[in-house]
Design a protein around this motif. Structure first.
Motif, mmCIF file in Angstrom:
data_model
loop_
_atom_site.group_PDB
_atom_site.id
_atom_site.type_symbol
_atom_site.label_atom_id
_atom_site.label_comp_id
_atom_site.label_asym_id
_atom_site.label_seq_id
_atom_site.Cartn_x
_atom_site.Cartn_y
_atom_site.Cartn_z
ATOM 1 N N GLU A 231 0.820 -1.203 0.000
ATOM 2 C CA GLU A 231 0.000 0.000 0.000
ATOM 3 C C GLU A 231 0.857 1.258 0.000
ATOM 4 N N ARG A 232 1.978 1.249 0.709
ATOM 5 C CA ARG A 232 2.857 2.424 0.714
ATOM 6 C C ARG A 232 3.454 2.666 -0.662
ATOM 7 N N VAL A 233 3.838 1.592 -1.346
ATOM 8 C CA VAL A 233 4.336 1.749 -2.712
ATOM 9 C C VAL A 233 3.230 2.283 -3.604
ATOM 10 N N ALA A 234 2.017 1.779 -3.403
ATOM 11 C CA ALA A 234 0.884 2.262 -4.194
ATOM 12 C C ALA A 234 0.663 3.758 -3.985
ATOM 13 N N GLU A 235 0.828 4.231 -2.748
ATOM 14 C CA GLU A 235 0.667 5.654 -2.473
ATOM 15 C C GLU A 235 1.710 6.490 -3.222
ATOM 16 N N VAL A 236 2.931 5.960 -3.321
ATOM 17 C CA VAL A 236 3.973 6.664 -4.077
ATOM 18 C C VAL A 236 3.574 6.769 -5.539
ATOM 19 N N LEU A 237 3.050 5.679 -6.088
ATOM 20 C CA LEU A 237 2.632 5.696 -7.495
ATOM 21 C C LEU A 237 1.459 6.650 -7.695
ATOM 22 N N GLU A 256 8.326 -2.213 -11.313
ATOM 23 C CA GLU A 256 8.973 -3.065 -10.312
ATOM 24 C C GLU A 256 9.644 -2.178 -9.275
ATOM 25 N N VAL A 257 9.364 -2.445 -7.992
ATOM 26 C CA VAL A 257 9.928 -1.647 -6.900
ATOM 27 C C VAL A 257 10.559 -2.600 -5.891
ATOM 28 N N ASP A 258 11.825 -2.348 -5.570
ATOM 29 C CA ASP A 258 12.527 -3.142 -4.561
ATOM 30 C C ASP A 258 12.806 -2.272 -3.340
ATOM 31 N N CYS A 259 12.528 -2.808 -2.162
ATOM 32 C CA CYS A 259 12.847 -2.097 -0.925
ATOM 33 C C CYS A 259 14.299 -2.373 -0.562
ATOM 34 N N GLU A 260 15.098 -1.307 -0.442
ATOM 35 C CA GLU A 260 16.508 -1.486 -0.119
ATOM 36 C C GLU A 260 16.723 -1.896 1.336
ATOM 37 N N PHE A 261 15.762 -1.621 2.190
ATOM 38 C CA PHE A 261 15.923 -1.963 3.594
ATOM 39 C C PHE A 261 15.748 -3.460 3.851
ATOM 40 N N CYS A 262 14.733 -4.070 3.238
ATOM 41 C CA CYS A 262 14.429 -5.463 3.570
ATOM 42 C C CYS A 262 14.458 -6.406 2.379
ATOM 43 N N GLY A 263 14.583 -5.884 1.146
ATOM 44 C CA GLY A 263 14.661 -6.741 -0.023
ATOM 45 C C GLY A 263 13.322 -7.133 -0.605
ATOM 46 N N ALA A 264 12.204 -6.645 -0.033
ATOM 47 C CA ALA A 264 10.889 -6.986 -0.578
ATOM 48 C C ALA A 264 10.759 -6.449 -2.006
ATOM 49 N N HIS A 265 10.065 -7.224 -2.856
ATOM 50 C CA HIS A 265 9.873 -6.843 -4.256
ATOM 51 C C HIS A 265 8.385 -6.651 -4.515
ATOM 52 N N TYR A 266 8.040 -5.518 -5.150
ATOM 53 C CA TYR A 266 6.642 -5.208 -5.454
ATOM 54 C C TYR A 266 6.482 -5.062 -6.963
ATOM 55 N N HIS A 267 5.476 -5.767 -7.490
ATOM 56 C CA HIS A 267 5.220 -5.795 -8.931
ATOM 57 C C HIS A 267 3.840 -5.208 -9.200
ATOM 58 N N PHE A 268 3.781 -4.217 -10.102
ATOM 59 C CA PHE A 268 2.514 -3.614 -10.515
ATOM 60 C C PHE A 268 2.402 -3.725 -12.035
ATOM 61 N N ASP A 269 1.344 -4.431 -12.516
ATOM 62 C CA ASP A 269 1.113 -4.514 -13.953
ATOM 63 C C ASP A 269 0.054 -3.488 -14.360
ATOM 64 N N HIS A 270 -0.401 -3.570 -15.609
ATOM 65 C CA HIS A 270 -1.350 -2.576 -16.104
ATOM 66 C C HIS A 270 -2.647 -2.573 -15.286
ATOM 67 N N VAL A 271 -3.127 -3.753 -14.919
ATOM 68 C CA VAL A 271 -4.376 -3.840 -14.148
ATOM 69 C C VAL A 271 -4.197 -3.197 -12.774
ATOM 70 N N ASP A 272 -3.056 -3.483 -12.131
ATOM 71 C CA ASP A 272 -2.785 -2.897 -10.808
ATOM 72 C C ASP A 272 -2.761 -1.377 -10.865
#
Length: 290
Positions: A231-237, A256-272
C-alpha cells in the motif's frame, strides 16, 4: 550469556545522569543478510544502528527517528531508523574502497541529519551538522553540542555479529552532586569495545559504577523490521500521477519496486496501476515477494 536484542534504561540515583545500554544481535544480523558490506562500512553501519536505537529511546513518541549521512566520498550514503516500537532498520551505499581513518576520509564532504517524526500528523523536527570526527560517536556528540540539547555522550561499537552502544545524558535539573556528569563520562571512557560487545547491562554498569547507586529498568526488546508495504508503494505511485505511471508501464511493461531496507519486491502490472487511479483496492499480496 549476554542479553540479545535488548535495551535497558538506567539512572544514577541522586544525580542528574541517566543512560541507556543496547545490544543488537539477531536484528543486526538480519540487516546484514541482505547486503555483503565491507568490514569498515559494516562496522560504521552497526554503530549508527546502535546509536539510533539509543537516541529513539530518549524520547516518548510513536513515530520514528532517522539518522542520515550523505557525502561525496567513497561511503556516500548511510540511513538508519528506529521507531517508538523499538524496531530498527538501515542501509549504506558505497563506491570504491572505503579507507580506515576519520569520517571525513570515508564520507568526504557531507552532512549528518537527524530527523524526528513524532507520528500522528505532528510536525517533524530535523537538525543538521557537517560530517567530521574520529568516529560515529564523536559526530553525534558534536550534533548535540551544536543543537544546544541535553549534554549527551555515546560509546558505540560493532562487528559481524553484534552492534552495541552506551548513552549518557545530563538531565536539566539541580543536583547535589555537581561533579556527577564528569565522573560518569570519565568512567564510561574506560569501557573497552569488547566489553560492550560481550557483557550484559548489569555487568557493564557494575564495572563502571559500582560505587554509585544505579537503578536499571526492565529490558525492552529490539527487533529488525521494515515499514514498507504494498500500500505504501501504491501511495507513491498515486503521488506520481496517472501520466507518469502510464509512461513507466509503456517503457518497462510493468513497474517493479525493490525495498533497499528489507529486499521486498513489489510488482505492478497494467491492471494494478489502473486500479490505483479508479479507486479500486490494490490487488492482494500475491505480487509481493521477499
Amino acid at each position: 550469556m549476554t542479553e540479545r536484542d535488548a535495551l535497558h534504561r538506567f539512572l544514577i540515583e541522586r544525580t542528574n545522569v541517566r543512560g541507556e545500554w543496547v545490544h543488537l544481535d539477531a536484528s543486526w544480523r538480519a540487516l546484514l543478510e541482505r547486503v555483503d558490506y565491507p568490514p569498515i562500512v559494516r562496522n560504521l553501519l552497526g554503530q549508527a544502528l546502535a546509536a539510533v536505537a539509543l537516541l529513539a529511546a530518549t524520547i516518548k513518541f510513536d513515530g520514528s527517528l532517522t539518522l542520515q549521512l550523505n557525502g561525496d566520498g567513497p561511503l556516500h550514503l548511510m540511513v538508519v531508523q528506529a521507531t517508538g516500537q523499538r524496531t530498527v532498520r538501515g542501509l549504506a551505499h558505497w563506491r570504491d574502497e572505503v579507507p580506515e581513518g576519520r569520517l571525513e576520509q570515508q564520507f568526504g564532504q557531507g552532512r549528518l541529519a537527524i530527523t524526528i517524526d513524532p507520528g500522528a500528523g505532528s510536525e517533524r523536527y530535523q537538525g543538521i551538522v557537517e560530517i567530521a570526527g574520529e568516529n560515529m560517536a564523536e559526530l553525534i556528540t558534536t550534533y548535540f553540542e551544536r543543537s544546544e540539547q541535553l549534554p549527551t555522550r555515546l560509546w558505540l561499537t560493532a562487528d559481524e555479529r553484534t552492534a552495541a552502544g552506551l548513552l549518557l545524558q545530563a538531565l536539566p535539573s539541580e543536583t547535589r552532586d555537581p561533579d556527577a556528569w564528569n565522573r560518569a563520562v570519565m568512567l564510561a571512557d574506560t569501557l573497552e569495545d569488547q566489553e560492550l560487545l560481550t557483557l550484559d547491562a548489569p555487568v557493564v554498569l557494575h564495572r563502571l559504577y559500582h560505587e554509585e547507586d544505579v537503578r536499571m529498568f526492565d529490558r525492552e526488546p529490539v527487533a529488525f523490521r521494515c515499514g514498507c508495504s504494498r500500500e505504501r508503494v501504491a501511495e507513491v505511485l498515486r503521488a506520481m500521477g496517472p501520466e507518469e505511471s502510464a509512461s513507466l508501464l509503456e517503457e518497462q511493461g510493468s513497474i517493479e519496486v525493490d525495498c533497499e531496507f528489507c529486499g521486498a519486491h513489489y510488482h505492478f502490472d497494467h491492471v494494478d496501476v489502473e486500479a490505483l487511479f479508479t479507486e479500486r483496492p490494490v490487488l492482494p499480496g500475491s505480487r509481493t515477494e521477499h
